[in-house]
Enzyme design. Sequence first.
Site, PDB file in Angstrom:
ATOM      1  N   ARG A 236       0.857  -1.185   0.000  1.00 31.14           N
ATOM      2  CA  ARG A 236       0.000   0.000   0.000  1.00 31.14           C
ATOM      3  C   ARG A 236       0.893   1.235   0.000  1.00 31.14           C
ATOM      4  O   ARG A 236       1.918   1.289   0.712  1.00 31.14           O
ATOM      5  CB  ARG A 236      -0.904   0.032   1.243  1.00 31.14           C
ATOM      6  CG  ARG A 236      -2.115  -0.901   1.171  1.00 31.14           C
ATOM      7  CD  ARG A 236      -3.127  -0.485   0.114  1.00 31.14           C
ATOM      8  NE  ARG A 236      -4.294  -1.342   0.032  1.00 31.14           N
ATOM      9  CZ  ARG A 236      -4.426  -2.380  -0.787  1.00 31.14           C
ATOM     10  NH1 ARG A 236      -3.439  -2.697  -1.607  1.00 31.14           N
ATOM     11  NH2 ARG A 236      -5.553  -3.083  -0.814  1.00 31.14           N
ATOM     12  N   GLU A 265      -3.884   7.534  -5.144  1.00 31.81           N
ATOM     13  CA  GLU A 265      -4.253   6.761  -6.331  1.00 31.81           C
ATOM     14  C   GLU A 265      -5.658   7.131  -6.786  1.00 31.81           C
ATOM     15  O   GLU A 265      -6.570   7.094  -5.978  1.00 31.81           O
ATOM     16  CB  GLU A 265      -4.210   5.259  -6.028  1.00 31.81           C
ATOM     17  CG  GLU A 265      -2.823   4.737  -5.750  1.00 31.81           C
ATOM     18  CD  GLU A 265      -2.786   3.233  -5.464  1.00 31.81           C
ATOM     19  OE1 GLU A 265      -3.788   2.544  -5.717  1.00 31.81           O
ATOM     20  OE2 GLU A 265      -1.743   2.763  -4.985  1.00 31.81           O
ATOM     21  N   HIS A 284      -1.036   0.048  -9.682  1.00 30.63           N
ATOM     22  CA  HIS A 284      -1.742  -0.870  -8.778  1.00 30.63           C
ATOM     23  C   HIS A 284      -2.349  -2.053  -9.558  1.00 30.63           C
ATOM     24  O   HIS A 284      -3.573  -2.252  -9.564  1.00 30.63           O
ATOM     25  CB  HIS A 284      -2.838  -0.131  -7.992  1.00 30.63           C
ATOM     26  CG  HIS A 284      -3.232  -0.854  -6.723  1.00 30.63           C
ATOM     27  ND1 HIS A 284      -3.631  -0.188  -5.581  1.00 30.63           N
ATOM     28  CD2 HIS A 284      -3.291  -2.174  -6.412  1.00 30.63           C
ATOM     29  CE1 HIS A 284      -3.927  -1.070  -4.631  1.00 30.63           C
ATOM     30  NE2 HIS A 284      -3.729  -2.297  -5.130  1.00 30.63           N
TER      31      HIS A 284
HETATM   32  N1  LIG Z   1      -0.669  -4.327  -5.006  1.00 32.80           N
HETATM   33  C1  LIG Z   1      -1.640  -5.208  -4.983  1.00 32.80           C
HETATM   34  O1  LIG Z   1      -2.284  -5.446  -5.999  1.00 32.80           O
HETATM   35  C2  LIG Z   1      -1.944  -5.966  -3.721  1.00 32.80           C
HETATM   36  C3  LIG Z   1      -2.666  -7.169  -3.815  1.00 32.80           C
HETATM   37  C4  LIG Z   1      -2.930  -7.884  -2.659  1.00 32.80           C
HETATM   38  C5  LIG Z   1      -2.492  -7.415  -1.435  1.00 32.80           C
HETATM   39  N2  LIG Z   1      -1.825  -6.250  -1.368  1.00 32.80           N
HETATM   40  C6  LIG Z   1      -1.331  -5.758  -0.073  1.00 32.80           C
HETATM   41  O2  LIG Z   1      -0.433  -6.722   0.438  1.00 32.80           O
HETATM   42  C7  LIG Z   1      -0.580  -6.781   1.850  1.00 32.80           C
HETATM   43  C8  LIG Z   1      -0.078  -8.125   2.363  1.00 32.80           C
HETATM   44  O3  LIG Z   1      -0.897  -9.153   1.895  1.00 32.80           O
HETATM   45  P1  LIG Z   1      -0.777 -10.652   2.483  1.00 32.80           P
HETATM   46  O4  LIG Z   1      -1.768 -11.467   1.758  1.00 32.80           O
HETATM   47  O5  LIG Z   1       0.623 -11.093   2.512  1.00 32.80           O
HETATM   48  O6  LIG Z   1      -1.280 -10.400   3.968  1.00 32.80           O
HETATM   49  P2  LIG Z   1      -1.000 -11.319   5.255  1.00 32.80           P
HETATM   50  O7  LIG Z   1      -1.979 -10.878   6.276  1.00 32.80           O
HETATM   51  O8  LIG Z   1      -0.965 -12.753   4.875  1.00 32.80           O
HETATM   52  O9  LIG Z   1       0.474 -10.897   5.689  1.00 32.80           O
HETATM   53  C9  LIG Z   1       0.772  -9.652   6.233  1.00 32.80           C
HETATM   54  C10 LIG Z   1       1.908  -9.848   7.215  1.00 32.80           C
HETATM   55  O10 LIG Z   1       2.328  -8.555   7.674  1.00 32.80           O
HETATM   56  C11 LIG Z   1       2.718  -8.714   9.032  1.00 32.80           C
HETATM   57  N3  LIG Z   1       2.798  -7.438   9.727  1.00 32.80           N
HETATM   58  C12 LIG Z   1       1.801  -6.709  10.290  1.00 32.80           C
HETATM   59  N4  LIG Z   1       2.309  -5.596  10.843  1.00 32.80           N
HETATM   60  C13 LIG Z   1       3.649  -5.622  10.629  1.00 32.80           C
HETATM   61  C14 LIG Z   1       4.716  -4.767  10.978  1.00 32.80           C
HETATM   62  N5  LIG Z   1       4.510  -3.629  11.675  1.00 32.80           N
HETATM   63  N6  LIG Z   1       5.958  -5.095  10.590  1.00 32.80           N
HETATM   64  C15 LIG Z   1       6.197  -6.230   9.896  1.00 32.80           C
HETATM   65  N7  LIG Z   1       5.210  -7.110   9.544  1.00 32.80           N
HETATM   66  C16 LIG Z   1       3.964  -6.794   9.915  1.00 32.80           C
HETATM   67  C17 LIG Z   1       1.681  -9.680   9.607  1.00 32.80           C
HETATM   68  O11 LIG Z   1       2.137 -10.294  10.783  1.00 32.80           O
HETATM   69  C18 LIG Z   1       1.515 -10.668   8.453  1.00 32.80           C
HETATM   70  O12 LIG Z   1       2.368 -11.780   8.608  1.00 32.80           O
HETATM   71  C19 LIG Z   1      -2.081  -6.544   2.048  1.00 32.80           C
HETATM   72  O13 LIG Z   1      -2.359  -6.015   3.316  1.00 32.80           O
HETATM   73  C20 LIG Z   1      -2.440  -5.576   0.948  1.00 32.80           C
HETATM   74  O14 LIG Z   1      -2.430  -4.260   1.426  1.00 32.80           O
HETATM   75  C21 LIG Z   1      -1.541  -5.517  -2.481  1.00 32.80           C
HETATM   76  O1  LIG Z   2      -5.516  -5.679  -1.606  1.00 34.62           O
HETATM   77  C1  LIG Z   2      -5.826  -6.141  -2.706  1.00 34.62           C
HETATM   78  O2  LIG Z   2      -6.391  -7.239  -2.839  1.00 34.62           O
HETATM   79  C2  LIG Z   2      -5.486  -5.376  -3.964  1.00 34.62           C
HETATM   80  O3  LIG Z   2      -4.584  -4.361  -3.674  1.00 34.62           O
HETATM   81  C3  LIG Z   2      -6.712  -4.796  -4.579  1.00 34.62           C
HETATM   82  O4  LIG Z   2      -7.360  -3.941  -3.676  1.00 34.62           O
END
Ligand SMILES: NC(=O)c1ccc[n+]([C@@H]2O[C@H](COP(=O)([O-])OP(=O)(O)OC[C@H]3O[C@@H](n4cnc5c(N)ncnc54)[C@H](O)[C@@H]3O)[C@@H](O)[C@H]2O)c1
Ligand SMILES: O=C(O)[C@H](O)CO
Length: 318
Positions: A236, A265, A284
């Site tokens: 993000r 965005e 994104h």
């Molecule tokens: N760009 C995109 O298209 C896209 C798509 C999907 C997800 N995302 C982003 O990716 C992020 C991660 O997704 P995920 O599926 O791996 O989530 P997840 O919940 O499986 O993993 C997130 C990890 O971050 C850790 N965390 C929380 N606070 C923290 C901190 N202060 N320092 C270090 N680690 C910390 C948690 O313990 C967890 O293990 C989502 O929250 C979302 O914002 C972006």
């Molecule tokens: O978090 C997600 O799944 C992607 O960034 C789309 O919002």
Amino acid sequence: MNPSVLMTDTIFPDTLVEQDVFQKESIDFRLSPSGELASLGELGKDADALLVVYADVSAELIEQLDRCKIIVKAGIGYNNIDVEAASRKGIIVANVPDYCQDEVADHTFGMFLALVRKICHLDSQVKQGVWNANQAKSVPQLRGKKFGLLGCGAIGQQVALRARAFGLEVVGYDPYSSPDLLAQHHISQIEDFDEFLHEVDFLSLHLPLTEDTRHILNKSTLSKMKETSVVINTSRGGLIQENDLFTALIEGRLAGAAMDVLEQEPPEGAPELSSLDNVVITPHTAFLSQDSVAALRKKASQEIVRTIRNGKASNPVN
Ligand SMILES: NC(=O)c1ccc[n+]([C@@H]2O[C@H](COP(=O)([O-])OP(=O)(O)OC[C@H]3O[C@@H](n4cnc5c(N)ncnc54)[C@H](O)[C@@H]3O)[C@@H](O)[C@H]2O)c1
Ligand SMILES: O=C(O)[C@H](O)CO
């Protein structure tokens, strides 16, 4: 009277997937034509559920929802929803945690390679008629370097798999993840955040945006990183203080950045960061593929059906 769902916004050209799921269940479905707060409040008043992509679901909006039982974020990162305000009103908030791990990991690694091997920059030069291989002489070898994961959840673990295939040593900082889980994914844990920042050659962000993590990379934390290191952000935009990142890049205190997400965005015109040769930006799109989108839309709609029918969500976050 049928239960009803309001979809606040969409990035897809049609709503056929959602309509299909809800129609089969005799649930009425509407898409907000404008996605604006005033009309969302009015339209959402009688809705039993909200299906949300990027709309800002603020406390003010939630206050206007008289019948709503569940708000589903069609996606993983639900930072656009005021979960506390929803909890106060007894509304369940749920996300779709499992639909695009491979896509985001592939995109992360693709951006990383494009940046570090200067592929985007060299490509744009060749397209302008400049054939100059000299600029690639400073490219670092990847094997043996430290690839740092800030956040070692579902996506971080997939990125680790790809990084190891390139001979990188994967290290992680995640205070909420168990050492056993990290060891299982061959991620060496560094418990001290400053030490982690100082150690890594490449830093990739895979943590949620919350009040605690907003601007986790800022002037002070960026200054702990090696001048030769790069940052990759497919999580993000709000995780990085973008002005501080820009300054670190132009002052040569950081070697580059790859960003799929920005603080604003869409940005107004070309983002300031895009003026730099050592920055790669995509709009994104890390989560997108034909398959991930199909899965996401179906799963998000089905989560609403489940909650309306059984009063229970599979993936509540509150
Ligand atoms: N760009 C995109 O298209 C896209 C798509 C999907 C997800 N995302 C982003 O990716 C992020 C991660 O997704 P995920 O599926 O791996 O989530 P997840 O919940 O499986 O993993 C997130 C990890 O971050 C850790 N965390 C929380 N606070 C923290 C901190 N202060 N320092 C270090 N680690 C910390 C948690 O313990 C967890 O293990 C989502 O929250 C979302 O914002 C972006
Ligand atoms: O978090 C997600 O799944 C992607 O960034 C789309 O919002």
